[in-house]
Design an enzyme around this catalytic site. Structure first.
Site, PDB file in Angstrom:
ATOM      1  N   ASP A  33      74.365  74.594  41.520  1.00  0.00           N
ATOM      2  CA  ASP A  33      75.267  75.400  41.537  1.00  0.00           C
ATOM      3  C   ASP A  33      76.241  75.261  43.203  1.00  0.00           C
ATOM      4  O   ASP A  33      75.443  74.739  43.844  1.00  0.00           O
ATOM      5  CB  ASP A  33      74.960  76.956  41.585  1.00  0.00           C
ATOM      6  CG  ASP A  33      75.129  77.022  40.084  1.00  0.00           C
ATOM      7  OD1 ASP A  33      75.404  76.593  38.955  1.00  0.00           O
ATOM      8  OD2 ASP A  33      73.785  78.177  39.885  1.00  0.00           O
ATOM      9  N   HIS A  67      78.054  69.232  39.411  1.00  0.00           N
ATOM     10  CA  HIS A  67      77.799  70.878  39.156  1.00  0.00           C
ATOM     11  C   HIS A  67      77.435  71.268  38.306  1.00  0.00           C
ATOM     12  O   HIS A  67      76.914  72.481  37.663  1.00  0.00           O
ATOM     13  CB  HIS A  67      79.550  71.197  39.642  1.00  0.00           C
ATOM     14  CG  HIS A  67      79.856  72.396  40.023  1.00  0.00           C
ATOM     15  ND1 HIS A  67      78.817  73.404  40.197  1.00  0.00           N
ATOM     16  CD2 HIS A  67      80.450  73.068  40.594  1.00  0.00           C
ATOM     17  CE1 HIS A  67      78.901  74.632  40.689  1.00  0.00           C
ATOM     18  NE2 HIS A  67      80.531  73.978  41.225  1.00  0.00           N
TER      19      HIS A  67
END
Length: 494
Positions: free
Chosen positions: A469, A465
């Protein structure tokens, strides 16, 4: 006179075979009808005898090669030229001290960034003779097993690094002598086995490795090969057989419960590969901001397309059409749209890869390895299937090189082959994405207002992450789903 050794007739409707094992090396003396090599077809194992007495020349088809009927396997030099090759062994007894050269057996280059290894197994003992390039020992690094061949023919003088020792690249493993008078050191073994046919019996290399991996002695295996040779299937049969000695402890007086439990436990040191797998997976969890997103895919269209063309595909390309090529192509397609899933973090930089080196996770008896298919974005379905089959076979046999497991940019892991319905794969650092495939299972689905049974598979994308995204991750997985549910999109680049 040079004689050609060719593939014999393999049987009705059988047109090709795989070279399984060579029992002779170039320069070895051979007798007429002595077995030179063994071929494997999809039905039987075929032995190839020597057409004449002589000396082994050049091996044309190496182990693992696929050959057709009447294809050239090797050359043989016929005549008396073969006799001297065997003569020194018989004549060496009176000349036990001919003053051979002393050589060091060194740790070979272990691969990029690998500086040490563990001595796993010695296949020779001090005093035992061997030929050039015969395997002396096996080392384990944190990635692969490395075989150490003899630098020359001779006899092992002294082992400097015992099994379990840690050695550095370029370190010294043992000392050997090239003294021809050392040959008689191997002679007692021949005289101690009167049941043999008078020549050394070499077990199949695959059988040796299987016995070493399982930790069983040769005495525990019933040999079925020619001249008492142990084959891999003999080892598998020995492992599958019930242990006759198991009931014996029951006759002993019962010990206290704690001791009884201890007697039923086994403590085995983790291999370097298993230690590295554990460390890297934990480092991955500690370093990456790992998150997993899920989706499901209807496999109806892929299965129909595969069933329609699998026979024609096999006939034309010589390899089976599996699901992995579809998933690989679908991932390549999705990575073009979401390039951050194919990127990695280097310090404060993001490195985007304008190519796809696909890692295909493979389970082996010693642990999970990830061979890499380079430039997968440039490969056809057939090239992908051939590469997966080749790398998978190497992985199972422990023959993958360091280079074949480096440089991956994205990984696919298929837990479905073991029956997994759902899982969250762990990233393979420094990669930023890994796709988890799972079991195909019929489930009731609502299609156009009707409940129908469809072959469904859950998909899981674990991603970093820090660089990917949520929108990018979900988009990637949706594109994979769309490509698999309508494979025509792959042709149209949609």
């Amino acid at each position: 006179m040079t004689i050609e050794v060719r593939v014999p007739t393999l049987g009705e409707s059988v047109t090709e075979a795989t070279v399984a094992t060579w029992f002779k090396k170039p320069g070895d003396a051979v007798a007429v009808d002595e077995m030179l090599c063994e071929l494997e077809t999809d039905k039987v194992t075929v032995e190839v005898p020597s057409p004449a007495a002589g000396t082994m020349g050049e091996i044309i088809a190496a182990e693992g090669d696929t050959v057709g009927v009447d294809a050239l396997l090797a050359t043989l030099s016929e005549g008396a030229g073969a006799a001297p090759a065997a003569a020194p062994a018989a004549a060496a007894a009176p000349a036990a001290s001919s003053g051979g050269e002393s050589l060091d057996v060194m740790v070979p280059t272990l691969g990029e960034s690998v500086t040490e290894a563990t001595v796993a197994t010695w296949f020779k003992k001090p005093g035992e003779a061997f030929v050039a390039d015969e395997m002396l020992c096996e080392l384990e690094t944190d990635k692969v097993s490395v075989e150490v061949p003899a630098p020359a023919a001779g006899v092992l003088t002294q082992i400097l690094a015992d099994e379990g020792s840690t050695v550095e690249a370029g370190g010294k493993l043992a000392i050997m002598s090239t003294d021809a008078g050392a040959a008689p050191a191997a002679a007692p073994a021949a005289t101690a086995a009167p049941a043999t046919t008078g020549k050394d019996v070499e077990d199949a290399p695959s059988a040796k490795k299987a016995m070493a991996d399982a930790g069983i002695s040769r005495d525990a295996v019933t040999a079925t090969g020619k001249d008492g040779r142990v084959m891999k299937e003999d080892v598998m049969a020995a492992l599958a057989a019930p242990k006759a000695a198991a009931p014996a402890p029951a006759a002993a007086p019962r010990a206290p419960v704690a001791a009884d439990q201890a007697a039923r436990e086994e403590r085995v040191k983790m291999t370097r590969l298993r230690q590295t797998i554990a460390r890297r997976l934990k480092d991955s969890q500690n370093t990456a901001a790992m998150l997993t997103t899920y989706n499901e895919v209807d496999m109806t269209e892929v299965m129909a397309l595969r069933n329609e063309y699998k026979d024609l595909f096999l006939k034309k390309h010589g390899v089976k059409l599996g699901f992995m090529s579809f998933f690989t192509k679908a991932c390549v397609h999705a990575l073009k749209e979401v390039p951050e899933v194919n990127a990695e973090i280097d310090g404060t930089d993001i490195v985007y890869k304008n190519y796809v080196n696909m890692g295909i996770a493979a389970g082996t008896p010693t642990g999970l390895v990830v061979p890499v298919l380079n430039d997968t974005d440039q490969m056809s379905f057939a090239q992908i299937e051939k590469a997966i089959a080749e790398k998978g076979a190497k992985a199972r046999d422990g023959k993958l090189s360091m280079a074949e497991m480096q440089g991956g940019t994205f990984t696919i892991s298929n837990g479905g082959v073991y029956g997994s319905l759902m899982s969250s794969p762990i990233l393979n650092p420094p990669q930023s994405g890994i796709l988890g495939m799972h079991k195909i299972q019929d489930r009731p689905m609502a299609i156009n207002g009707q409940v129908v049974i469809r072959p469904m598979m859950y998909l899981a994308l674990s991603y970093d992450h820090r660089i990917v995204d949520g929108k990018g991750a979900v988009t990637f997985l949706v594109r994979v789903k769309e490509a698999l549910e309508d494979p025509r999109r792959l042709l149209m680049d949609l």
